[in-house]
Design an enzyme around this catalytic site. Structure first.
Site, PDB file in Angstrom:
ATOM      1  N   ASP A  58       0.973 -10.073   6.724  1.00  0.00           N
ATOM      2  CA  ASP A  58       2.070  -9.373   7.376  1.00  0.00           C
ATOM      3  C   ASP A  58       3.388  -9.881   6.811  1.00  0.00           C
ATOM      4  OD1 ASP A  58       3.887  -8.139   9.014  1.00  0.00           O
ATOM      5  OD2 ASP A  58       3.001  -8.818  10.896  1.00  0.00           O
ATOM      6  N   ASP A  94       9.654  -2.890   0.032  1.00  0.00           N
ATOM      7  CA  ASP A  94       9.661  -1.465   0.353  1.00  0.00           C
ATOM      8  C   ASP A  94       9.335  -1.352   1.837  1.00  0.00           C
ATOM      9  OD1 ASP A  94       9.570   1.265   0.349  1.00  0.00           O
ATOM     10  OD2 ASP A  94       7.818   1.457  -0.935  1.00  0.00           O
ATOM     11  N   GLY A 154       0.237   1.317  -3.320  1.00  0.00           N
ATOM     12  CA  GLY A 154       0.201   0.589  -4.580  1.00  0.00           C
ATOM     13  C   GLY A 154       0.917   1.225  -5.742  1.00  0.00           C
ATOM     14  N   ALA A 181       0.834  -1.212   0.000  1.00  0.00           N
ATOM     15  CA  ALA A 181       0.000   0.000   0.000  1.00  0.00           C
ATOM     16  C   ALA A 181       0.866   1.259   0.000  1.00  0.00           C
ATOM     17  CB  ALA A 181      -0.915  -0.012   1.221  1.00  0.00           C
ATOM     18  N   CYS A 200      12.644   4.841   1.859  1.00  0.00           N
ATOM     19  CA  CYS A 200      12.699   6.277   1.588  1.00  0.00           C
ATOM     20  C   CYS A 200      13.444   6.961   2.729  1.00  0.00           C
ATOM     21  CB  CYS A 200      11.311   6.877   1.376  1.00  0.00           C
ATOM     22  SG  CYS A 200      10.149   6.602   2.728  1.00  0.00           S
ATOM     23  N   LYS A 246       4.174   1.615  -6.506  1.00  0.00           N
ATOM     24  CA  LYS A 246       5.279   0.830  -7.062  1.00  0.00           C
ATOM     25  C   LYS A 246       4.758  -0.442  -7.716  1.00  0.00           C
ATOM     26  CE  LYS A 246       8.915   2.531  -3.967  1.00  0.00           C
ATOM     27  NZ  LYS A 246       8.089   3.380  -3.078  1.00  0.00           N
TER      28      LYS A 246
END
Length: 460
Positions: free
Chosen positions: A328, A347, A282, A280, A400, A284
């Site tokens: 998870d 990510d 979404g 989420a 990030c 990428k």
């Protein structure tokens, strides 16, 4: 900065031209901004979540834009505003008056950084004190803001000498940036305190970049291509997504140019089985599907039921196919986990220090102790998903974050502990090579900060 940000002068002008309401013009967005700032500063809530889900947003577009400018600007420059309030007030505010202090902070931000006429800003802010339930403090708000106007230059000069005001960053984060980026930290801080551009990813299944750039130009929205991003465009100025031609029809998505590099690095060819383990909202995953002509067996998982809806909405708008699963990544289990995946996008949750200019509240909500906890979670997710990767497959670890402890340190430790893992070097014209992986630093008018590392599973 949110996609529907509007230049403050334009927002204020439109607000002034609205029909009269029962409250003086401009008071409502200032009260709303004060409440939002209080939710972040006093209650530790995420600014994005506060503005999106708390119901305090103004339905009027101009007022909403004005609110966002005031609250984002106040959060971005909070140490300066707090230092000014400390000099203007004889005594600290009482615990029950923190929202009043937030209104004063918002009022000061207007007088420092916005082009609203001073008398209008003061009058509307004073009236907003009544809307936040502090009518008896209206005279105090008026007196403080007018005193600032009289003593503006000496006050600003005095607080500018304070280290916290000079950098507008928490000391713990400055220390980490100095350590990790001794040659870049000052520029990183400067850029992170600025405004983020609005970048787009054109959907190649619906149009191409040149055609969409022409549509933007016709709509009065000039944009330029993002280097090394085949589908990327950056707008000359932000706009609401509703103003983007064909947004609802899936012609384009809002996505930072740095984030768009994930799909290229993962390099999932049509027919590949792919896992996006922290998917989420979404962006990428959608980029990966678009690049492979929507011909992937892609499984997108997220542990939050609320965030799953954003995945469904993204794929539906873009006309993409994926299996969306509540799961998870730190404890992957279920039928979806087999057979093994040929590509995995990881990510992972992180400090988000590479996207501070989009989320300035990160500076004040994060703590130094959070980095160790986040790193432990990153290790857990990386270990847990590794068995799901087929021999000969490829995993992309990305954050990030700008912090080495969350980036190359995590991947280096994983490689040292897994004999079947090999780094695949990233050879590119962008970013900075690290001991492992590659770091993309935030750039003025361009991409945010991201870290990427590719790990291959050695075939037995």
């Amino acid at each position: 900065m949110p996609a529907h940000w509007m230049a403050p002068g334009l927002a204020e002008a439109r607000t002034r031209n609205r029909p009269a309401t029962r409250h003086p013009i401009g008071a409502t967005p200032r009260a709303t901004a004060a409440r939002a700032l209080h939710a972040v500063r006093g209650q530790g809530q995420s600014l994005t979540r506060v503005l999106e889900t708390s119901g305090i947003g103004d339905p009027n577009p101009a007022d909403r834009a004005l609110t966002h400018e005031m609250v984002y600007g106040s959060v971005r420059t909070l140490p300066q505003l707090e230092a000014l309030v400390a000099r203007l007030l004889k005594h600290p505010v009482k615990p029950g008056d923190q929202i009043l202090e937030c209104l004063i902070l918002v009022g000061l931000y207007q007088l420092i950084a916005m082009d609203t006429p001073a008398h209008a800003a003061v009058a509307a802010t004073v009236e907003a004190s009544r809307l936040i339930g502090k009518p008896h403090q209206a005279a105090l708000v008026n007196a403080l803001l007018r005193r600032f106007l009289r003593e503006r230059e000496p006050l600003l000069a005095a607080v500018a000498r304070e280290p916290a005001v000079q950098w507008l960053f928490p000391e713990w984060l400055l220390a980490r940036l100095r350590q990790d980026w001794p040659e870049h930290w000052q520029e990183l801080v400067r850029i992170s305190n600025g405004r983020a551009p609005m970048s787009l990813r054109v959907n190649p299944l619906r149009t191409d970049r040149e055609a969409y750039q022409a549509l933007l130009a016709t709509a009065g929205l000039p944009a330029h291509p993002i280097p090394d991003c085949p589908q990327g465009l950056t707008l000359a100025r932000p706009c609401p997504t509703s103003a983007l031609p064909g947004f609802d029809r899936g012609l384009v998505s809002v996505q930072d140019g740095g984030a768009q590099r994930a799909a290229e690095l993962l390099d999932a060819a049509p027919g590949t089985r792919v896992l996006d383990a922290c998917a989420a909202p979404g962006g990428k995953a959608a980029s990966i599907l678009e690049r492979a002509a929507n011909r992937l067996e892609l499984v997108a998982i997220d542990h939050s039921p609320q965030r799953l809806q954003s995945l469904h909405d993204t794929f539906s708008r873009l006309g993409l196919r994926a299996e969306v699963i509540l799961a998870d990544a730190a404890q992957p289990e279920g039928d979806w986990a087999a057979p093994p995946f040929e590509r995995i996008l990881l990510d992972v949750p992180c400090s988000a220090t590479g996207v501070i200019r989009r989320h300035p509240d990160i500076k004040w909500l994060r703590r130094d102790a959070d980095i160790a906890a986040l790193s432990a979670l990153q290790d857990q997710i990386l270990r847990a998903t590794w068995p799901l990767l087929a021999p000969g497959g490829r995993l992309l670890y990305t954050t990030c974050s700008l912090l080495a402890h969350e980036n190359e340190a995590r991947v280096s430790a994983f490689l040292a502990a897994h004999t079947d893992a090999r780094e695949r070097p990233i050879h590119a014209s962008w970013g900075i090579a690290r001991t492992v992986g590659r770091q993309l630093l935030p750039a003025a008018g361009a991409n945010d900060g991201f870290y990427f590392a590719l790990i291959d599973k050695v075939a037995s």
